[in-house]
Scaffold this motif. Structure first.
Motif, mmCIF file in Angstrom:
data_model
loop_
_atom_site.group_PDB
_atom_site.id
_atom_site.type_symbol
_atom_site.label_atom_id
_atom_site.label_comp_id
_atom_site.label_asym_id
_atom_site.label_seq_id
_atom_site.Cartn_x
_atom_site.Cartn_y
_atom_site.Cartn_z
ATOM 1 N N THR A 144 0.844 -1.197 0.000
ATOM 2 C CA THR A 144 0.000 0.000 0.000
ATOM 3 C C THR A 144 0.881 1.249 0.000
ATOM 4 O OG1 THR A 144 -1.690 -1.162 1.263
ATOM 5 C CG2 THR A 144 -1.814 1.233 1.230
ATOM 6 N N GLY A 145 0.652 2.123 -0.932
ATOM 7 C CA GLY A 145 1.472 3.317 -1.068
ATOM 8 C C GLY A 145 2.628 3.138 -2.029
ATOM 9 N N SER A 146 2.851 1.886 -2.488
ATOM 10 C CA SER A 146 3.883 1.573 -3.506
ATOM 11 C C SER A 146 5.276 2.034 -3.089
ATOM 12 C CB SER A 146 3.501 2.200 -4.861
ATOM 13 O OG SER A 146 2.240 1.735 -5.284
ATOM 14 N N GLY A 147 5.572 1.933 -1.796
ATOM 15 C CA GLY A 147 6.908 2.323 -1.335
ATOM 16 C C GLY A 147 7.961 1.257 -1.558
ATOM 17 N N ALA A 157 10.877 5.631 1.492
ATOM 18 C CA ALA A 157 9.849 6.318 2.289
ATOM 19 C C ALA A 157 9.147 7.376 1.444
ATOM 20 C CB ALA A 157 10.471 6.954 3.515
ATOM 21 N N PRO A 158 7.821 7.280 1.278
ATOM 22 C CA PRO A 158 7.101 8.283 0.487
ATOM 23 C C PRO A 158 6.977 9.640 1.197
ATOM 24 C CG PRO A 158 5.909 6.198 0.540
ATOM 25 C CD PRO A 158 6.957 6.146 1.602
ATOM 26 N N VAL A 159 6.903 9.619 2.548
ATOM 27 C CA VAL A 159 6.715 10.859 3.317
ATOM 28 C C VAL A 159 7.596 10.815 4.557
ATOM 29 C CG1 VAL A 159 4.331 11.186 2.529
ATOM 30 C CG2 VAL A 159 4.788 9.899 4.634
ATOM 31 N N GLY A 214 12.087 9.850 0.736
ATOM 32 C CA GLY A 214 13.204 9.518 -0.138
ATOM 33 C C GLY A 214 14.264 8.648 0.506
ATOM 34 N N ASP A 215 14.249 8.499 1.855
ATOM 35 C CA ASP A 215 15.200 7.592 2.502
ATOM 36 C C ASP A 215 14.948 6.167 2.030
ATOM 37 O OD1 ASP A 215 16.470 9.559 3.902
ATOM 38 O OD2 ASP A 215 15.496 9.142 5.826
ATOM 39 N N LEU A 241 3.963 2.845 7.958
ATOM 40 C CA LEU A 241 4.047 4.171 8.549
ATOM 41 C C LEU A 241 3.265 4.217 9.853
ATOM 42 C CD1 LEU A 241 4.764 7.240 8.346
ATOM 43 C CD2 LEU A 241 2.621 7.518 7.075
ATOM 44 N N VAL A 242 3.923 4.600 10.937
ATOM 45 C CA VAL A 242 3.222 4.744 12.221
ATOM 46 C C VAL A 242 2.450 6.056 12.218
ATOM 47 C CG1 VAL A 242 3.464 4.859 14.718
ATOM 48 C CG2 VAL A 242 4.984 3.378 13.384
#
Length: 245
Positions: A144-147, A157-159, A214-215, A241-242
């Protein structure tokens, strides 16, 4: 009782001052007294009826006053309950609005990001020892989120946020068993087991990392390390993501 006594006294006064009372020597005194006694009894009965009605009226008035007081009290209670209900309704509406705002805010500020994968997407696979030690987890359970990229084994990491990351490794006693969780090329946590007399080993580890958008996070084998996997999913890599920061 005062009214009754007053009426009786008045009647007696009228009887004894009746004109010609002293001159009626030829009148039948007994008959005359009997008529007057009957008259007095009738008046007494009427007085009793009047007193009863008066008492009933007073009792009815007392009940009416009590009923009015009770109705007034109940009306005050109803008014109080109505105001309390209006206050509760106002607070409920405010709470529902706040919940809607939080939902909307949460939907905007908390993107849904999660992934989970295992090493082997078919058959059996031994990975390592090798020069390119990056583990590529091919069997993707969710992304989910395609990370996560199943072609490189790297999660990007997307965000900005705090991320929970976990992994498990499985191997046999011929080589070092274990792997290292890497963040932008720097090791963070790991699993490790030396070759030993037992036939196989398994281990797992987990961490919460603060990542910037971006990490890159991925898994690497130890030098001369080897892991094993099949469709039972012994060697895995997962994260989510928490909350954003």
């Amino acid at each position: 009782m005062e009214l009754r006594a007053l009426l009786l006294l008045t009647l007696l006064g009228l009887l004894f001052v009746e004109p010609g009372f002293g001159q009626r020597v030829d009148m039948d005194i007994s008959e005359w007294l009997s008529d007057k006694i009957e008259l007095i009894k009738n008046l007494e009965d009427k007085l009793k009826q009047l007193e009863t009605r008066q008492n009933d009226s007073e009792a009815l008035e007392a009940k009416l006053n009590a009923t009015v007081d009770e109705v007034t009290r109940q009306k005050a209670e109803v008014d109080g309950l109505r105001k309390e209900n209006e206050g509760l309704q106002t607070r409920l509406n405010a709470t529902e609005m706040e919940i809607d705002k939080l939902k909307q805010s949460g939907a905007k500020s908390a993107p849904q990001i999660a992934f989970s994968a295992s090493l082997a997407n078919f058959g059996e696979i031994y990975r390592g020892p090798c020069t390119d030690k990056t583990l590529i987890f091919k069997r993707v359970f969710s992304n989910t989120g395609s990370g996560y990229d199943p072609d490189t084994g790297i999660f990007t990491a997307p965000v900005n946020g705090l991320y929970f990351l976990s992994f498990s490794t499985y191997g046999y006693n011929t080589h070092v068993m274990g792997a290292i969780l890497m963040k932008n090329g720097v090791g963070q946590i790991s699993t490790y087991d030396n070759p030993s007399v037992d036939s196989s080993d398994s281990s797992s580890n987990a961490v919460v990392l603060q990542l910037a958008a971006g990490d890159k996070v991925y898994m690497e084998l130890w030098d001369n390390g080897r892991v094993f996997d099949n469709l039972n999913g012994h060697t895995t890599f997962s994260g989510f993501l928490v909350f954003p920061v």
